[in-house]
Design an enzyme around this catalytic site. Structure first.
Site, short mmCIF file in Angstrom:
data_model
loop_
_atom_site.label_atom_id
_atom_site.label_comp_id
_atom_site.label_asym_id
_atom_site.label_seq_id
_atom_site.Cartn_x
_atom_site.Cartn_y
_atom_site.Cartn_z
N HIS A 189 104.25 -2.40 -1.47
CA HIS A 189 103.83 -2.82 -2.81
C HIS A 189 104.53 -1.93 -3.83
O HIS A 189 104.54 -0.71 -3.68
CB HIS A 189 102.31 -2.67 -2.95
CG HIS A 189 101.79 -2.94 -4.33
ND1 HIS A 189 102.10 -4.08 -5.03
CD2 HIS A 189 100.99 -2.20 -5.15
CE1 HIS A 189 101.51 -4.05 -6.21
NE2 HIS A 189 100.85 -2.93 -6.30
N HIS A 198 105.77 -1.78 -8.33
CA HIS A 198 105.78 -2.40 -9.66
C HIS A 198 107.21 -2.39 -10.17
O HIS A 198 107.46 -2.03 -11.33
CB HIS A 198 104.85 -1.65 -10.62
CG HIS A 198 103.40 -1.88 -10.39
ND1 HIS A 198 102.50 -2.14 -11.39
CD2 HIS A 198 102.68 -1.90 -9.24
CE1 HIS A 198 101.28 -2.29 -10.88
NE2 HIS A 198 101.36 -2.15 -9.58
N ASP A 243 120.38 -16.17 1.07
CA ASP A 243 120.65 -15.33 2.24
C ASP A 243 119.34 -14.80 2.83
O ASP A 243 119.32 -14.33 3.97
CB ASP A 243 121.53 -14.13 1.85
CG ASP A 243 123.01 -14.50 1.72
OD1 ASP A 243 123.42 -15.53 2.29
OD2 ASP A 243 123.75 -13.75 1.06
N HIS A 300 100.29 -9.26 -11.82
CA HIS A 300 100.25 -7.96 -11.21
C HIS A 300 101.68 -7.52 -10.82
O HIS A 300 102.42 -7.08 -11.69
CB HIS A 300 99.28 -8.00 -10.02
CG HIS A 300 99.03 -6.69 -9.36
ND1 HIS A 300 98.03 -6.50 -8.44
CD2 HIS A 300 99.67 -5.51 -9.46
CE1 HIS A 300 98.06 -5.24 -8.03
NE2 HIS A 300 99.03 -4.63 -8.63
N TYR A 331 125.85 -13.22 10.98
CA TYR A 331 125.98 -12.07 10.10
C TYR A 331 125.50 -10.83 10.86
O TYR A 331 124.52 -10.89 11.59
CB TYR A 331 125.13 -12.28 8.85
CG TYR A 331 125.27 -11.17 7.83
CD1 TYR A 331 126.26 -11.23 6.84
CD2 TYR A 331 124.44 -10.05 7.89
CE1 TYR A 331 126.39 -10.20 5.92
CE2 TYR A 331 124.59 -9.02 6.96
CZ TYR A 331 125.56 -9.11 5.98
OH TYR A 331 125.70 -8.09 5.07
#
Lengths: 232, 232, 232, 232
Positions: free
Chosen positions: B96, B98, B121, B172, B230
């Site tokens: 998490h 910000h 991608d 948020h 890839y």
């Protein structure tokens, strides 16, 4: 050793954080740290580059703006600091910067809308923008009046300086404060981030809604008040 | 030595990548790393600056959110991590942050449109934005409900958490996850870049078209699935 | 020692400049360096982080895309490099990145208008944006077709690859090239700056005029052609 | 030792500040330092990367643009510097960059409006943007004419080069100057910041008002003139 050594040290360390946090260009900012018992604060000398600072160069000033100790001239914004310390009893640190995004909002003379939880983690209202002062006040004791301009804005909007520790001075730039100089610096960095996010939010969606009350309340109370549970 | 040492180490190292990648200011982010056999995860302690972290300071929590080992209080977002680990069996890392651009999109309550191959991608759909939760849920066990808010969004949109390893929580900020804590951090950095590019794309051309299906399919399959080619 | 050591070294050094110039996140980019006499080029291995690269890890590939030397799989974009080397005789270096501003323009499917002398110092036309390829081409040999997509764009617009050393691939990202791998990297950085300036120019003034012909000609000739006088 | 050593040293040090302040990519900028008594200035050699510079490599040129000492070719913008030194007696340093935000404004051919005190701390008017020169002037001695283009702009707008130490050359990029090379570099960094803030201000509020006269006067006089009280 000066009896003011502890606040000189605090003010020095807090000042040195401004360039590290990317909040100042050259000398465009200043931090002060107050000692309430001694009735003084230590503040950055005016126009001295951050790389040349030392704790010894901090200037000691009382709450009427009179220099008490120090060979250098204090920051040109010293009287604004003095006024705020004199009238707001519970703050011990003040910061002024011209950080890019917060200053851009100040130049628009708009409050920064509360759009998300990053903002609500710190304050529950829009970041207030004090209107530019009258020409008479400007021509008078400008930095002294800037302090009253900030306090008048808080009175008119019914805000508490203990809950809202930041303001934009219209056409000018931000001031922040706190219980310590370090907290005031923290608030300056938070304000700059919140200002950038609000700018981007309006660019992406000009009709973006303000954060709803339940979320404002919840996020603020996570970090503040008797039931807070953020941190140690 | 703690039998949880390996996930404490993983969680520590993954947390330390957040400031290096420019994804966090101060303590505005957290990473956890899970051990499915032991039924626990290691997570950042709440409000501790990154420069003060060490593997030993990570907190061990079970999938119901109960602290199993550690002297410090775990991240305030711990219950969200717990809910996701409990219901989504194949993830072992959650992040998490910000981060600036992803948070700005979350504040607009818009999904991030898939405009190019940098996005394709990694995922084949718009980055989903979960709507803000109801006032009742907010007033209840907020971080716990945030986990359900994310899962409900995936159910309503018919998304698989194994194919789409990122979400915006409306008003948020973003959460990302993956098979490892490192992969979850990688996803956070990718999301921030995709969010910035999508913002710029709409600024340059408000009528910019979504990427067409053939290109979405091609680019995703270059990196994922049985015919991917890839990497090594 | 490998007889390809010199191009492995060149390709390695040029690849390492991409993160230093802020042009790549993680492994989102690759540089190759060709030796025309040997008929091969050295290219970054696929998905290997820049901090783990060494000259020895570069992969040697011929102009048909066949690996000649190297234990690792070459970049997934290798066939695009091969096609361009095969058809454009005078280039010895190629770069592909997903740099932020250039990629945003590619996502809008617009050419970057020539607004100023920073642009005209390098090319005399708008930066071309090749349209996304047809679904049939995408489903076929995608990276191979990307090379033809670029060359077709240059044919249709009547551009010379020796005068215009950069292109945006629509919905994807930029490719640049040059007489050397270093020059191709230089062009990638110039393109990113020109892309950012053009974005800002249109934001500040949506009616900003294109640069006039006399200035285009003057600035380009300062740096290029028989009467150039820039540099030593 | 060269009798020009002091200005070579000044020019070298001032040039090296440009990349540190983020004002140049590659070699897109140059600084000169003049000695009025000797009637010459030291300037960066053309196209030499900053990391390869040394005081010895600076080129000595007189105010007619003739090279007096030095093995390298001087900056391609040398004649613009020479013209300004020749006609503006009180400047001893000149800087040219293609810094991102200032160049974007130059590309829009707009003056930068004075929106706040960051701007007013340095100049009391909008940052002037000189219009692109006529095709005849461009085809002639271009860099020489650029000097006159700047001076003509100041004449038409009634500006003093001693009060306004910066200009945008339309479609091109900024020039700044000052009593010393260091002051000219300082002005370039201030201009870039003011340009970014003005851009953001108009994005946030397209109707943002210009700063009012009383504030312009107050802030400028804090830093300049007989009653200034900023600095030591």
């Amino acid at each position: 050793m000066s009896k003011y050594q502890h606040i000189k040290q605090s003010a020095y360390e807090a000042n040195m954080k401004l360039p590290k946090l990317g909040l100042v260009l050259f000398t465009f900012g200043n931090v002060s740290a107050a000692d309430r018992e001694l009735g003084v604060f230590a503040i950055k000398p005016s126009g001295v580059p951050y790389e040349d600072l030392s704790p010894e160069k901090m200037v000691i000033v009382d709450f009427d703006g009179k220099t008490i100790e120090g060979d250098l001239r204090p920051s040109s914004d010293t009287l604004t600091h003095a006024v705020l310390y004199k009238h707001w009893d519970h703050i011990n640190g003040i910061v002024h910067t011209h950080s890019t995004y917060a200053t851009a909002w100040a130049q628009t003379q708009r409050d920064i809308p509360i759009f998300g939880t990053t903002h609500a983690d710190h304050i529950t209202v829009d970041v207030p923008c004090a209107p530019p002062m009258s020409d008479e006040m400007i021509a008078g004791d400008y930095e002294y009046q800037t302090g009253f301009q900030i306090m008048d804005c808080f009175k008119e909007k019914g805000l508490s300086y203990e809950e809202v520790e930041m303001v934009l001075v219209g056409n000018h730039a931000p001031f922040t404060w706190g219980k310590t100089a370090d907290k005031a610096v923290y608030n300056s960095a938070v304000l700059e981030t919140v200002a950038q996010m609000a700018y981007l939010t309006e660019q992406i969606n000009p009709q973006a809604p303000r954060l709803k009350d339940a979320l404002i309340k919840k996020h603020f109370e996570r970090k503040h008040g008797p039931n807070s549970y953020y941190g140690q």
